[in-house]
Design an enzyme around this catalytic site. Structure first.
Site, PDB file in Angstrom:
ATOM      1  N   LYS A 261     -21.969 -24.738  -5.854  1.00  0.00           N
ATOM      2  CA  LYS A 261     -22.347 -23.680  -6.812  1.00  0.00           C
ATOM      3  C   LYS A 261     -23.810 -23.257  -6.574  1.00  0.00           C
ATOM      4  CE  LYS A 261     -20.284 -22.143  -9.778  1.00  0.00           C
ATOM      5  NZ  LYS A 261     -19.326 -21.003  -9.837  1.00  0.00           N
TER       6      LYS A 261
ATOM      7  N   THR B 210     -23.359 -22.842 -13.304  1.00  0.00           N
ATOM      8  CA  THR B 210     -23.355 -24.032 -14.144  1.00  0.00           C
ATOM      9  C   THR B 210     -24.737 -24.686 -14.210  1.00  0.00           C
ATOM     10  OG1 THR B 210     -22.573 -26.326 -14.144  1.00  0.00           O
ATOM     11  CG2 THR B 210     -22.488 -25.211 -12.059  1.00  0.00           C
ATOM     12  N   ASP B 211     -25.002 -25.384 -15.298  1.00  0.00           N
ATOM     13  CA  ASP B 211     -26.277 -26.115 -15.399  1.00  0.00           C
ATOM     14  C   ASP B 211     -26.337 -27.280 -14.414  1.00  0.00           C
ATOM     15  OD1 ASP B 211     -24.435 -27.787 -16.648  1.00  0.00           O
ATOM     16  OD2 ASP B 211     -25.540 -27.969 -18.535  1.00  0.00           O
ATOM     17  N   GLU B 212     -25.173 -27.645 -13.835  1.00  0.00           N
ATOM     18  CA  GLU B 212     -25.160 -28.788 -12.919  1.00  0.00           C
ATOM     19  C   GLU B 212     -25.977 -28.527 -11.651  1.00  0.00           C
ATOM     20  OE1 GLU B 212     -21.565 -30.919 -12.345  1.00  0.00           O
ATOM     21  OE2 GLU B 212     -20.692 -30.195 -14.210  1.00  0.00           O
TER      22      GLU B 212
ATOM     23  N   GLY C 129      -8.030 -18.868 -14.772  1.00  0.00           N
ATOM     24  CA  GLY C 129      -8.557 -20.188 -15.124  1.00  0.00           C
ATOM     25  C   GLY C 129      -9.033 -20.220 -16.574  1.00  0.00           C
TER      26      GLY C 129
HETATM   27  N1  LIG Z   1     -15.740 -25.169 -17.316  1.00  0.00           N
HETATM   28  C1  LIG Z   1     -17.028 -25.324 -17.530  1.00  0.00           C
HETATM   29  O1  LIG Z   1     -17.439 -26.092 -18.404  1.00  0.00           O
HETATM   30  C2  LIG Z   1     -18.035 -24.525 -16.722  1.00  0.00           C
HETATM   31  C3  LIG Z   1     -19.377 -24.596 -17.081  1.00  0.00           C
HETATM   32  C4  LIG Z   1     -20.288 -23.832 -16.372  1.00  0.00           C
HETATM   33  C5  LIG Z   1     -19.880 -22.996 -15.352  1.00  0.00           C
HETATM   34  N2  LIG Z   1     -18.566 -22.954 -15.013  1.00  0.00           N
HETATM   35  C6  LIG Z   1     -18.179 -22.034 -13.933  1.00  0.00           C
HETATM   36  O2  LIG Z   1     -17.338 -21.049 -14.519  1.00  0.00           O
HETATM   37  C7  LIG Z   1     -16.350 -20.627 -13.586  1.00  0.00           C
HETATM   38  C8  LIG Z   1     -14.973 -20.800 -14.187  1.00  0.00           C
HETATM   39  O3  LIG Z   1     -14.788 -22.175 -14.537  1.00  0.00           O
HETATM   40  P1  LIG Z   1     -13.425 -22.676 -15.171  1.00  0.00           P
HETATM   41  O4  LIG Z   1     -13.721 -23.909 -15.908  1.00  0.00           O
HETATM   42  O5  LIG Z   1     -12.759 -21.547 -15.842  1.00  0.00           O
HETATM   43  O6  LIG Z   1     -12.618 -23.059 -13.843  1.00  0.00           O
HETATM   44  P2  LIG Z   1     -11.068 -23.238 -13.633  1.00  0.00           P
HETATM   45  O7  LIG Z   1     -10.940 -24.290 -12.586  1.00  0.00           O
HETATM   46  O8  LIG Z   1     -10.365 -23.421 -14.929  1.00  0.00           O
HETATM   47  O9  LIG Z   1     -10.595 -21.834 -13.041  1.00  0.00           O
HETATM   48  C9  LIG Z   1     -10.958 -21.403 -11.764  1.00  0.00           C
HETATM   49  C10 LIG Z   1     -10.019 -20.263 -11.377  1.00  0.00           C
HETATM   50  O10 LIG Z   1     -10.425 -19.785 -10.081  1.00  0.00           O
HETATM   51  C11 LIG Z   1      -9.266 -19.609  -9.289  1.00  0.00           C
HETATM   52  N3  LIG Z   1      -9.657 -19.762  -7.871  1.00  0.00           N
HETATM   53  C12 LIG Z   1     -10.122 -20.872  -7.268  1.00  0.00           C
HETATM   54  N4  LIG Z   1     -10.374 -20.617  -5.963  1.00  0.00           N
HETATM   55  C13 LIG Z   1     -10.050 -19.316  -5.765  1.00  0.00           C
HETATM   56  C14 LIG Z   1     -10.093 -18.464  -4.631  1.00  0.00           C
HETATM   57  N5  LIG Z   1     -10.487 -18.906  -3.425  1.00  0.00           N
HETATM   58  N6  LIG Z   1      -9.723 -17.179  -4.764  1.00  0.00           N
HETATM   59  C15 LIG Z   1      -9.291 -16.713  -5.983  1.00  0.00           C
HETATM   60  N7  LIG Z   1      -9.224 -17.477  -7.079  1.00  0.00           N
HETATM   61  C16 LIG Z   1      -9.609 -18.763  -6.969  1.00  0.00           C
HETATM   62  C17 LIG Z   1      -8.288 -20.676  -9.750  1.00  0.00           C
HETATM   63  O11 LIG Z   1      -6.956 -20.369  -9.433  1.00  0.00           O
HETATM   64  C18 LIG Z   1      -8.549 -20.692 -11.252  1.00  0.00           C
HETATM   65  O12 LIG Z   1      -7.737 -19.763 -11.929  1.00  0.00           O
HETATM   66  C19 LIG Z   1     -16.567 -21.470 -12.324  1.00  0.00           C
HETATM   67  O13 LIG Z   1     -17.306 -20.697 -11.419  1.00  0.00           O
HETATM   68  C20 LIG Z   1     -17.370 -22.662 -12.810  1.00  0.00           C
HETATM   69  O14 LIG Z   1     -18.219 -23.150 -11.785  1.00  0.00           O
HETATM   70  C21 LIG Z   1     -17.630 -23.699 -15.673  1.00  0.00           C
END
Ligand SMILES: NC(=O)c1ccc[n+]([C@@H]2O[C@H](COP(=O)([O-])OP(=O)(O)OC[C@H]3O[C@@H](n4cnc5c(N)ncnc54)[C@H](O)[C@@H]3O)[C@@H](O)[C@H]2O)c1
Length: 345
Positions: free
Chosen positions: A166, A137-139, A15
């Site tokens: 989360k 996440t801050d959410e 991801g």
């Molecule tokens: N993007 C943001 O701004 C942000 C901010 C704060 C926290 N986060 C957290 O950071 C983490 C990554 O976020 P992101 O934006 O890269 O998300 P993303 O959606 O781009 O990537 C998530 C990845 O997890 C994989 N995935 C989902 N379910 C799965 C499962 N059951 N088993 C194995 N793999 C699985 C997906 O295939 C994908 O590659 C998340 O936990 C999210 O809550 C994201």
């Protein structure tokens, strides 16, 4: 990959943030093995990992973190010294339409992973040494008015199914720390931006719709505020927290870049006006800003998020390096290059 060498298990590394982290971490720590498990949902892409494929210290497993036997096999076959847990369903809008996958991957998946790590590390007498790092996440903290910031003491008050899942996962992680003495750490970051983010998220949507000459949808009055963190700065924070964060602690990670959605959209359009003047003319636009349209607001749309990350800065010495304007310029250029590479451009 040598299974006996120190290995970090990365979940969700195909991801957005996970793949950026893998690139960053492998450059900083070329002798550490990274084992990446990803289900490759619509959000994961192997293209995000092309540069690391085939490297001796990197391996990919296509799998789901809710599959207990798969996880147990991984812990049996590799000497997993730590887990950095990114895998999640991550898009708020999708969670509002249907939250089942969010509970499955984010809550059940986290519990299954915790359980597999606990069993293996307990057997090895390593429960308090090896590390489980939950990326959050801050959410989870809810929403803010015009003033104030979330601190690590702010009680959880999630207001959509994504943030609720989360928050639930974070509580499980903490409970494994208290109940079993597992070495767990959590970080809660603000909105990330940068290369390799899925097109459904705000900044990539603005860029890709502008390039396609289609309307750029902005929820409500466009005045919702998010704090933006450049993904590589987040990766630096993740590295320092993984290695030096205190067990059972949470660290907020912010970008100190609060912006309304409309300001972001207009700034991106301004960058595109100078990067793609020919396209703008071909689309008969004075500016890409002409494509911006306000749409019906997201249900339960949180008004403002901002985090106080002074704990991370003072205790672990982290600070963001990227200026918001240069980070946004680089991000837009990255998407424009991807777009230029498509056939018929
Ligand atoms: N993007 C943001 O701004 C942000 C901010 C704060 C926290 N986060 C957290 O950071 C983490 C990554 O976020 P992101 O934006 O890269 O998300 P993303 O959606 O781009 O990537 C998530 C990845 O997890 C994989 N995935 C989902 N379910 C799965 C499962 N059951 N088993 C194995 N793999 C699985 C997906 O295939 C994908 O590659 C998340 O936990 C999210 O809550 C994201």
């Amino acid at each position: 990959m040598n299974n006996l060498k120190s290995t970090i298990l990365i979940t969700g590394g195909a991801g957005f943030i996970g793949s950026n982290f893998i690139h960053y971490y492998m450059k900083q720590h070329p002798h550490v093995n990274l084992l990446n498990i990803d289900k490759l949902t619509y959000a994961g892409s192997m293209e995000n990992l092309i540069e690391v494929e085939g490297k001796d210290n990197y391996q990919f497993i296509h799998g789901d973190i809710t599959h207990e036997s798969l996880l147990n096999n991984i812990f049996r076959n590799y000497d997993i010294k730590g887990v950095i847990h990114f895998a999640a369903e991550s898009h708020v809008d999708r969670s509002i339409k249907d939250s089942r996958a969010f509970i499955e991957s984010n809550v059940l998946g986290t519990m299954t992973l915790l359980q597999a790590a606990r069993e293996d590390w307990e057997k090895k007498g390593e429960l308090s040494n090896r590390r489980f790092y939950q990326i959050s996440t801050d959410e989870v903290y809810g929403t803010l008015g015009a003033e104030g910031k979330f601190t690590e003491q702010t009680p959880y008050n999630p207001r959509n199914p994504y943030s609720a899942s989360k928050a639930g996962a974070n509580l499980l992680v903490r409970s494994f720390g208290y109940t079993y003495g597992m070495n767990v750490v959590i970080s809660s970051s603000s909105n990330n931006f940068g290369p390799r983010q899925h097109l459904e998220k705000l900044i990539p949507t603005i860029i890709s719709n502008a390039l396609a000459g289609t309307q750029i949808p902005i929820y409500g009055d466009g005045e919702n505020v998010r704090d933006w963190l450049y993904v590589e700065d987040h990766c630096r924070a993740l590295e320092v927290i993984y290695h030096h964060g205190q067990s059972l602690e949470t660290y907020n990670v912010g970008g100190s870049n609060e912006r309304t959605n409309i300001v972001i959209a207009e700034q991106i359009c301004g960058i595109l006006d100078s990067l793609k003047p020919e396209l703008r003319k071909r689309l008969n636009l004075n500016s890409f800003k002409d494509l911006i349209r306000f749409t019906e607001d997201r249900k339960g749309h949180d008004r403002r998020y901002a985090v106080d990350d002074s704990k991370l800065k003072s205790e672990l010495g982290w600070k963001p390096k990227e200026d918001f304007d240069t980070g946004l310029q680089k991000t837009v250029e990255w998407y424009v290059n991807q777009w230029n590479l498509q056939p018929n451009r």
